[in-house]
Design an enzyme around this catalytic site. Structure first.
Site, PDB file in Angstrom:
ATOM      1  N   ASP A 130      10.566 -31.664 -14.821  1.00  0.00           N
ATOM      2  CA  ASP A 130       9.429 -31.045 -13.184  1.00  0.00           C
ATOM      3  C   ASP A 130       8.759 -30.257 -14.286  1.00  0.00           C
ATOM      4  O   ASP A 130       9.083 -29.152 -15.189  1.00  0.00           O
ATOM      5  CB  ASP A 130      10.279 -30.440 -12.067  1.00  0.00           C
ATOM      6  N   ASP A 157       3.073 -34.244 -12.568  1.00  0.00           N
ATOM      7  CA  ASP A 157       4.300 -33.476 -13.498  1.00  0.00           C
ATOM      8  C   ASP A 157       5.454 -33.762 -12.812  1.00  0.00           C
ATOM      9  O   ASP A 157       6.220 -32.891 -13.478  1.00  0.00           O
ATOM     10  CB  ASP A 157       3.921 -32.050 -12.668  1.00  0.00           C
ATOM     11  N   GLU A 158       6.162 -34.831 -12.497  1.00  0.00           N
ATOM     12  CA  GLU A 158       7.297 -35.189 -12.126  1.00  0.00           C
ATOM     13  C   GLU A 158       7.689 -36.541 -12.840  1.00  0.00           C
ATOM     14  O   GLU A 158       7.098 -37.809 -12.610  1.00  0.00           O
ATOM     15  CB  GLU A 158       7.604 -34.708 -10.804  1.00  0.00           C
TER      16      GLU A 158
END
Length: 393
Positions: A11, A105-106
Protein backbone atom coordinates in the site's frame (compact mmCIF):
# COMPACT_ATOMS: atom_id res chain seq x y z
CA UNK A 1 2.84 -31.57 -0.14
CA UNK A 2 1.06 -28.24 -0.19
CA UNK A 3 3.22 -25.12 -0.28
CA UNK A 4 3.01 -22.55 2.48
CA UNK A 5 1.35 -19.47 1.04
CA UNK A 6 3.26 -16.19 1.01
CA UNK A 7 0.92 -13.29 0.28
CA UNK A 8 2.21 -9.72 0.30
CA UNK A 9 -0.07 -6.68 0.55
CA UNK A 10 1.50 -3.42 -0.65
CA UNK A 11 0.00 0.00 0.00
CA UNK A 12 1.40 3.39 -0.99
CA UNK A 13 1.13 5.57 2.12
CA UNK A 14 -1.19 8.60 1.80
CA UNK A 15 -0.68 8.13 -1.93
CA UNK A 16 -2.20 11.35 -3.28
CA UNK A 17 -0.47 13.43 -0.59
CA UNK A 18 2.89 11.72 -1.25
CA UNK A 19 2.62 12.42 -5.00
CA UNK A 20 1.74 16.08 -4.35
CA UNK A 21 4.74 16.40 -2.00
CA UNK A 22 7.05 15.18 -4.78
CA UNK A 23 5.89 18.13 -6.90
CA UNK A 24 5.78 20.59 -4.01
CA UNK A 25 8.21 19.73 -1.17
CA UNK A 26 6.90 22.69 0.89
CA UNK A 27 3.93 20.44 1.78
CA UNK A 28 6.18 18.00 3.66
CA UNK A 29 5.46 17.90 7.39
CA UNK A 30 2.25 19.93 7.08
CA UNK A 31 -1.41 18.88 7.45
CA UNK A 32 -2.52 18.39 3.83
CA UNK A 33 -6.02 17.56 2.57
CA UNK A 34 -6.60 16.37 -0.98
CA UNK A 35 -10.14 16.64 -2.27
CA UNK A 36 -13.02 18.75 -3.41
CA UNK A 37 -14.20 22.21 -2.55
CA UNK A 38 -14.27 23.36 1.08
CA UNK A 39 -18.07 23.73 1.12
CA UNK A 40 -19.47 20.43 -0.26
CA UNK A 41 -16.46 18.27 -1.13
CA UNK A 42 -15.07 15.33 0.81
CA UNK A 43 -11.51 14.51 1.84
CA UNK A 44 -10.05 12.09 -0.72
CA UNK A 45 -6.78 11.65 1.14
CA UNK A 46 -4.99 13.35 4.03
CA UNK A 47 -1.49 13.44 5.46
CA UNK A 48 -0.59 11.80 8.77
CA UNK A 49 -0.18 15.30 10.22
CA UNK A 50 -3.87 15.96 9.41
CA UNK A 51 -4.97 12.59 10.82
CA UNK A 52 -3.71 13.64 14.25
CA UNK A 53 -6.63 16.11 14.31
CA UNK A 54 -9.13 13.26 13.77
CA UNK A 55 -9.45 13.83 10.01
CA UNK A 56 -10.00 10.80 7.74
CA UNK A 57 -10.85 10.13 4.10
CA UNK A 58 -14.52 10.54 3.07
CA UNK A 59 -14.99 13.16 5.80
CA UNK A 60 -16.79 16.31 4.59
CA UNK A 61 -14.15 18.96 3.83
CA UNK A 62 -15.91 21.57 5.97
CA UNK A 63 -15.73 19.23 9.01
CA UNK A 64 -12.02 18.64 8.35
CA UNK A 65 -11.37 22.39 8.17
CA UNK A 66 -13.16 22.88 11.48
CA UNK A 67 -10.92 20.24 13.08
CA UNK A 68 -7.76 21.69 11.54
CA UNK A 69 -8.25 25.28 10.27
CA UNK A 70 -4.60 25.61 9.20
CA UNK A 71 -4.73 22.52 6.92
CA UNK A 72 -3.70 23.06 3.30
CA UNK A 73 -6.31 21.99 0.71
CA UNK A 74 -4.96 20.69 -2.62
CA UNK A 75 -7.38 20.04 -5.49
CA UNK A 76 -5.18 17.31 -6.92
CA UNK A 77 -4.85 15.93 -10.43
CA UNK A 78 -5.87 12.46 -11.63
CA UNK A 79 -3.15 12.56 -14.29
CA UNK A 80 -0.33 12.79 -11.74
CA UNK A 81 -1.71 9.92 -9.69
CA UNK A 82 -2.37 7.66 -12.67
CA UNK A 83 1.20 8.21 -13.85
CA UNK A 84 2.70 7.46 -10.42
CA UNK A 85 0.47 4.38 -10.07
CA UNK A 86 1.54 3.12 -13.53
CA UNK A 87 5.20 3.56 -12.57
CA UNK A 88 4.75 1.46 -9.39
CA UNK A 89 2.68 -1.14 -11.29
CA UNK A 90 5.44 -1.57 -13.88
CA UNK A 91 8.12 -2.14 -11.22
CA UNK A 92 5.91 -4.79 -9.55
CA UNK A 93 4.96 -6.44 -12.86
CA UNK A 94 8.63 -6.67 -13.89
CA UNK A 95 9.65 -8.23 -10.56
CA UNK A 96 7.01 -10.69 -9.29
CA UNK A 97 5.35 -13.81 -10.74
CA UNK A 98 1.72 -12.87 -9.91
CA UNK A 99 0.03 -9.76 -8.56
CA UNK A 100 -3.41 -8.21 -8.27
CA UNK A 101 -3.95 -4.47 -8.42
CA UNK A 102 -6.99 -3.59 -6.33
CA UNK A 103 -6.86 0.18 -6.56
CA UNK A 104 -4.65 3.01 -7.76
CA UNK A 105 -2.35 2.56 -4.73
CA UNK A 106 -2.86 -1.01 -3.47
CA UNK A 107 -1.57 -4.40 -4.62
CA UNK A 108 -1.54 -8.06 -3.55
CA UNK A 109 1.44 -10.19 -4.57
CA UNK A 110 1.62 -13.99 -4.47
CA UNK A 111 5.13 -15.31 -3.71
CA UNK A 112 3.95 -18.86 -2.92
CA UNK A 113 6.50 -21.43 -4.10
CA UNK A 114 9.30 -18.88 -4.30
CA UNK A 115 10.50 -19.85 -0.82
CA UNK A 116 12.36 -22.74 -2.49
CA UNK A 117 14.67 -20.20 -4.15
CA UNK A 118 14.42 -17.01 -2.07
CA UNK A 119 13.75 -15.70 1.38
CA UNK A 120 10.28 -14.29 0.57
CA UNK A 121 10.44 -11.59 3.24
CA UNK A 122 13.80 -10.39 1.93
CA UNK A 123 12.44 -10.48 -1.63
CA UNK A 124 9.46 -8.29 -0.59
CA UNK A 125 11.80 -5.96 1.35
CA UNK A 126 14.03 -5.53 -1.71
CA UNK A 127 10.97 -4.80 -3.87
CA UNK A 128 9.75 -2.17 -1.40
CA UNK A 129 13.14 -0.46 -1.36
CA UNK A 130 13.30 -0.54 -5.16
CA UNK A 131 9.88 1.20 -5.42
CA UNK A 132 10.90 3.84 -2.85
CA UNK A 133 14.24 4.39 -4.66
CA UNK A 134 12.78 4.65 -8.16
CA UNK A 135 9.57 6.59 -7.41
CA UNK A 136 10.44 8.55 -4.26
CA UNK A 137 7.10 7.47 -2.75
CA UNK A 138 6.74 6.03 0.78
CA UNK A 139 5.28 2.52 0.79
CA UNK A 140 4.34 -0.12 3.37
CA UNK A 141 3.78 -3.85 3.11
CA UNK A 142 2.48 -6.74 5.17
CA UNK A 143 3.23 -10.41 4.51
CA UNK A 144 1.47 -13.50 5.80
CA UNK A 145 -0.28 -16.67 4.67
CA UNK A 146 -3.36 -14.84 3.32
CA UNK A 147 -4.83 -11.58 2.02
CA UNK A 148 -6.79 -10.55 5.13
CA UNK A 149 -3.89 -10.88 7.56
CA UNK A 150 -1.42 -9.28 5.12
CA UNK A 151 -3.66 -6.23 4.67
CA UNK A 152 -3.99 -5.89 8.45
CA UNK A 153 -0.21 -6.26 8.80
CA UNK A 154 0.30 -3.41 6.31
CA UNK A 155 -2.03 -1.19 8.33
CA UNK A 156 -0.04 -1.93 11.48
CA UNK A 157 3.28 -1.29 9.65
CA UNK A 158 2.26 2.16 8.40
CA UNK A 159 3.61 4.70 7.88
CA UNK A 160 6.49 3.62 5.66
CA UNK A 161 7.08 0.26 7.34
CA UNK A 162 6.83 -3.49 6.85
CA UNK A 163 5.67 -6.48 8.87
CA UNK A 164 5.77 -10.26 8.42
CA UNK A 165 3.19 -12.28 10.35
CA UNK A 166 4.71 -15.75 10.41
CA UNK A 167 2.74 -18.88 9.60
CA UNK A 168 0.82 -20.10 12.63
CA UNK A 169 1.03 -16.67 14.34
CA UNK A 170 -1.99 -15.13 12.57
CA UNK A 171 -4.45 -15.44 15.48
CA UNK A 172 -1.86 -14.20 17.95
CA UNK A 173 -1.12 -11.12 15.78
CA UNK A 174 -4.81 -10.27 15.39
CA UNK A 175 -6.01 -10.98 18.96
CA UNK A 176 -5.22 -7.60 20.63
CA UNK A 177 -6.49 -5.47 17.73
CA UNK A 178 -9.97 -3.86 17.74
CA UNK A 179 -12.56 -5.66 15.60
CA UNK A 180 -12.92 -2.68 13.23
CA UNK A 181 -9.37 -3.45 11.99
CA UNK A 182 -10.71 -6.51 10.15
CA UNK A 183 -11.02 -5.57 6.46
CA UNK A 184 -14.58 -5.49 5.13
CA UNK A 185 -16.13 -5.62 8.61
CA UNK A 186 -18.59 -2.75 8.31
CA UNK A 187 -19.64 -0.25 10.93
CA UNK A 188 -23.08 -1.83 11.38
CA UNK A 189 -21.56 -5.27 11.99
CA UNK A 190 -19.13 -3.80 14.52
CA UNK A 191 -21.92 -1.93 16.33
CA UNK A 192 -23.88 -5.18 16.62
CA UNK A 193 -20.83 -7.02 17.99
CA UNK A 194 -20.17 -4.22 20.53
CA UNK A 195 -23.67 -4.85 21.92
CA UNK A 196 -22.52 -8.38 22.83
CA UNK A 197 -19.34 -7.06 24.49
CA UNK A 198 -17.16 -8.09 21.55
CA UNK A 199 -14.63 -5.28 21.06
CA UNK A 200 -11.25 -6.90 20.46
CA UNK A 201 -10.54 -9.57 17.84
CA UNK A 202 -9.64 -11.99 20.66
CA UNK A 203 -13.28 -11.71 21.87
CA UNK A 204 -14.44 -12.61 18.36
CA UNK A 205 -12.00 -15.53 18.20
CA UNK A 206 -13.56 -16.91 21.39
CA UNK A 207 -17.12 -16.41 20.16
CA UNK A 208 -19.10 -19.51 19.27
CA UNK A 209 -19.54 -20.03 15.52
CA UNK A 210 -23.22 -20.98 15.96
CA UNK A 211 -23.84 -17.75 17.89
CA UNK A 212 -22.33 -15.70 15.04
CA UNK A 213 -24.41 -17.60 12.48
CA UNK A 214 -27.56 -16.95 14.52
CA UNK A 215 -26.85 -13.21 14.71
CA UNK A 216 -25.42 -12.65 11.20
CA UNK A 217 -26.81 -15.55 9.15
CA UNK A 218 -24.53 -16.74 6.33
CA UNK A 219 -22.05 -13.93 7.01
CA UNK A 220 -21.43 -15.39 10.50
CA UNK A 221 -18.97 -18.01 9.22
CA UNK A 222 -17.04 -15.45 7.14
CA UNK A 223 -16.72 -13.16 10.20
CA UNK A 224 -15.52 -16.07 12.35
CA UNK A 225 -12.98 -17.18 9.71
CA UNK A 226 -11.56 -13.69 9.23
CA UNK A 227 -11.21 -13.21 13.00
CA UNK A 228 -9.30 -16.49 13.18
CA UNK A 229 -6.95 -15.51 10.37
CA UNK A 230 -8.50 -17.90 7.85
CA UNK A 231 -8.81 -16.61 4.27
CA UNK A 232 -8.62 -18.86 1.21
CA UNK A 233 -8.99 -15.96 -1.24
CA UNK A 234 -6.69 -16.20 -4.26
CA UNK A 235 -4.70 -13.49 -5.98
CA UNK A 236 -6.61 -12.69 -9.18
CA UNK A 237 -3.89 -11.36 -11.52
CA UNK A 238 -6.27 -9.69 -13.92
CA UNK A 239 -9.78 -9.95 -15.16
CA UNK A 240 -10.58 -12.57 -17.79
CA UNK A 241 -12.80 -9.83 -19.12
CA UNK A 242 -10.56 -7.15 -20.56
CA UNK A 243 -13.56 -4.90 -21.30
CA UNK A 244 -17.33 -4.53 -21.10
CA UNK A 245 -19.37 -2.76 -23.72
CA UNK A 246 -22.84 -2.14 -25.03
CA UNK A 247 -24.19 -0.53 -28.19
CA UNK A 248 -27.48 0.53 -29.70
CA UNK A 249 -28.60 0.52 -33.34
CA UNK A 250 -31.37 3.04 -33.95
CA UNK A 251 -34.49 2.15 -35.93
CA UNK A 252 -34.25 5.57 -37.58
CA UNK A 253 -30.99 7.52 -37.83
CA UNK A 254 -30.65 10.10 -35.05
CA UNK A 255 -29.14 13.58 -35.30
CA UNK A 256 -30.50 15.00 -32.04
CA UNK A 257 -27.75 15.67 -29.49
CA UNK A 258 -30.06 15.29 -26.48
CA UNK A 259 -31.27 11.88 -27.65
CA UNK A 260 -27.74 10.59 -28.27
CA UNK A 261 -26.57 11.89 -24.91
CA UNK A 262 -29.51 10.27 -23.08
CA UNK A 263 -28.73 6.89 -24.64
CA UNK A 264 -25.07 7.23 -23.72
CA UNK A 265 -25.87 8.19 -20.11
CA UNK A 266 -28.11 5.14 -19.75
CA UNK A 267 -25.56 2.77 -21.30
CA UNK A 268 -22.67 4.15 -19.23
CA UNK A 269 -24.74 3.91 -16.05
CA UNK A 270 -25.56 0.27 -16.84
CA UNK A 271 -21.90 -0.62 -17.45
CA UNK A 272 -20.70 1.22 -14.33
CA UNK A 273 -23.24 -0.67 -12.20
CA UNK A 274 -21.99 -3.98 -13.70
CA UNK A 275 -18.42 -3.00 -12.82
CA UNK A 276 -19.37 -2.29 -9.20
CA UNK A 277 -21.39 -5.50 -9.00
CA UNK A 278 -18.35 -7.50 -10.11
CA UNK A 279 -15.86 -5.45 -8.02
CA UNK A 280 -14.13 -4.17 -11.13
CA UNK A 281 -12.57 -0.83 -12.08
CA UNK A 282 -11.91 0.53 -15.58
CA UNK A 283 -9.07 2.79 -16.70
CA UNK A 284 -10.05 3.37 -20.32
CA UNK A 285 -13.24 4.85 -21.75
CA UNK A 286 -14.28 4.55 -25.42
CA UNK A 287 -17.15 5.63 -27.66
CA UNK A 288 -18.19 4.26 -31.05
CA UNK A 289 -20.22 6.30 -33.55
CA UNK A 290 -21.49 4.77 -36.82
CA UNK A 291 -23.08 7.03 -39.43
CA UNK A 292 -25.86 6.24 -41.91
CA UNK A 293 -23.31 5.25 -44.59
CA UNK A 294 -21.73 2.75 -42.11
CA UNK A 295 -18.61 4.87 -41.67
CA UNK A 296 -17.51 4.17 -38.08
CA UNK A 297 -15.45 6.32 -35.71
CA UNK A 298 -14.10 5.28 -32.31
CA UNK A 299 -12.43 7.50 -29.75
CA UNK A 300 -10.94 6.47 -26.43
CA UNK A 301 -9.45 8.15 -23.40
CA UNK A 302 -7.35 6.94 -20.45
CA UNK A 303 -8.90 7.70 -17.05
CA UNK A 304 -8.00 7.07 -13.40
CA UNK A 305 -9.21 3.63 -12.22
CA UNK A 306 -12.91 4.02 -11.41
CA UNK A 307 -16.39 2.54 -11.50
CA UNK A 308 -18.11 5.81 -10.67
CA UNK A 309 -20.93 7.12 -12.86
CA UNK A 310 -20.13 10.74 -12.11
CA UNK A 311 -16.64 10.35 -13.59
CA UNK A 312 -17.57 8.02 -16.46
CA UNK A 313 -20.68 9.93 -17.65
CA UNK A 314 -19.00 13.35 -18.12
CA UNK A 315 -16.09 11.49 -19.79
CA UNK A 316 -18.46 9.84 -22.28
CA UNK A 317 -20.31 13.11 -22.95
CA UNK A 318 -16.98 14.75 -23.70
CA UNK A 319 -16.02 11.93 -26.09
CA UNK A 320 -19.36 12.35 -27.89
CA UNK A 321 -18.59 16.05 -28.47
CA UNK A 322 -15.21 15.15 -29.92
CA UNK A 323 -16.24 12.09 -31.95
CA UNK A 324 -19.53 13.15 -33.53
CA UNK A 325 -19.84 15.40 -36.54
CA UNK A 326 -23.04 17.20 -35.54
CA UNK A 327 -24.33 17.53 -39.09
CA UNK A 328 -24.44 13.77 -39.69
CA UNK A 329 -27.21 11.42 -38.50
CA UNK A 330 -26.07 8.47 -36.36
CA UNK A 331 -27.06 4.88 -37.07
CA UNK A 332 -25.32 3.18 -34.09
CA UNK A 333 -23.74 4.35 -30.88
CA UNK A 334 -21.72 2.34 -28.35
CA UNK A 335 -19.73 2.59 -25.11
CA UNK A 336 -16.81 0.43 -23.99
CA UNK A 337 -15.04 0.40 -20.61
CA UNK A 338 -11.70 -1.40 -20.78
CA UNK A 339 -8.34 -2.12 -19.12
CA UNK A 340 -10.28 -3.62 -16.21
CA UNK A 341 -8.84 -4.76 -12.91
CA UNK A 342 -10.25 -6.08 -9.64
CA UNK A 343 -11.11 -3.46 -7.03
CA UNK A 344 -13.89 -1.78 -5.11
CA UNK A 345 -15.46 1.59 -5.79
CA UNK A 346 -13.35 4.03 -3.83
CA UNK A 347 -14.44 7.20 -2.15
CA UNK A 348 -11.13 8.93 -2.87
CA UNK A 349 -12.45 10.71 -5.95
CA UNK A 350 -12.25 14.47 -6.07
CA UNK A 351 -15.67 14.86 -7.64
CA UNK A 352 -17.33 13.05 -4.72
CA UNK A 353 -19.36 14.84 -2.14
CA UNK A 354 -21.42 13.50 0.77
CA UNK A 355 -24.65 13.30 -1.23
CA UNK A 356 -23.01 11.35 -4.07
CA UNK A 357 -21.45 8.80 -1.75
CA UNK A 358 -24.79 8.18 -0.02
CA UNK A 359 -26.59 8.06 -3.38
CA UNK A 360 -24.24 5.40 -4.81
CA UNK A 361 -24.66 3.18 -1.82
CA UNK A 362 -28.43 3.53 -1.92
CA UNK A 363 -28.71 2.98 -5.70
CA UNK A 364 -26.49 -0.09 -5.67
CA UNK A 365 -28.29 -1.56 -2.66
CA UNK A 366 -31.66 -1.29 -4.43
CA UNK A 367 -30.33 -2.54 -7.77
CA UNK A 368 -28.52 -5.50 -6.18
CA UNK A 369 -31.72 -6.45 -4.38
CA UNK A 370 -34.32 -5.93 -7.09
CA UNK A 371 -32.33 -6.32 -10.31
CA UNK A 372 -30.40 -4.12 -12.69
CA UNK A 373 -31.85 -0.74 -13.64
CA UNK A 374 -34.60 -0.75 -11.01
CA UNK A 375 -33.52 2.82 -10.37
CA UNK A 376 -31.54 5.04 -12.70
CA UNK A 377 -30.89 8.66 -13.58
CA UNK A 378 -33.65 10.77 -15.12
CA UNK A 379 -31.34 11.47 -18.07
CA UNK A 380 -31.27 7.75 -18.79
CA UNK A 381 -35.04 7.48 -18.33
CA UNK A 382 -35.94 9.97 -21.06
CA UNK A 383 -35.09 7.48 -23.76
CA UNK A 384 -37.90 5.19 -22.62
CA UNK A 385 -40.42 7.55 -24.20
CA UNK A 386 -38.76 7.25 -27.58
CA UNK A 387 -39.46 3.52 -28.05
CA UNK A 388 -35.97 2.13 -28.33
CA UNK A 389 -33.89 0.02 -26.02
CA UNK A 390 -30.32 1.22 -25.38
CA UNK A 391 -29.27 -2.25 -24.24
CA UNK A 392 -30.24 -4.13 -27.40
CA UNK A 393 -27.31 -6.29 -28.41
Amino acid sequence: MEHKRYIVHIDLDSFFVSVERKFDPSLIGKPVLIGGSADRGVVASCSYEARKFGIHSAMPMRTAMRLCPHAIIVRGSHGKYSEASAQVTKIIADTVPAFQKTSVDEFYIDLTGMDRFYDCYQFATDLRHKIIRETGLPISFGMSSNKTVSKMATNEAKPNGQLFVQHGREKEFMAPLPINKIPMLGEKTCQKLYQYGIEKIRDLQRADLRFLQTVFGQAGRAIWEKANGIDYGDIVPQSDRKSISTENTFGNDVADHKTLESVLVSMTEELAFKLRKENMLASCLAIKVRYANFETHTLQEKIALTSADHILIPGIKNLLKRAWNRHRPVRLIGVRLSQLCQGNYQINLFEDNEEKIRLYRALDKINFRYGDKTVCRAAGMEIGTRNFNPFMK
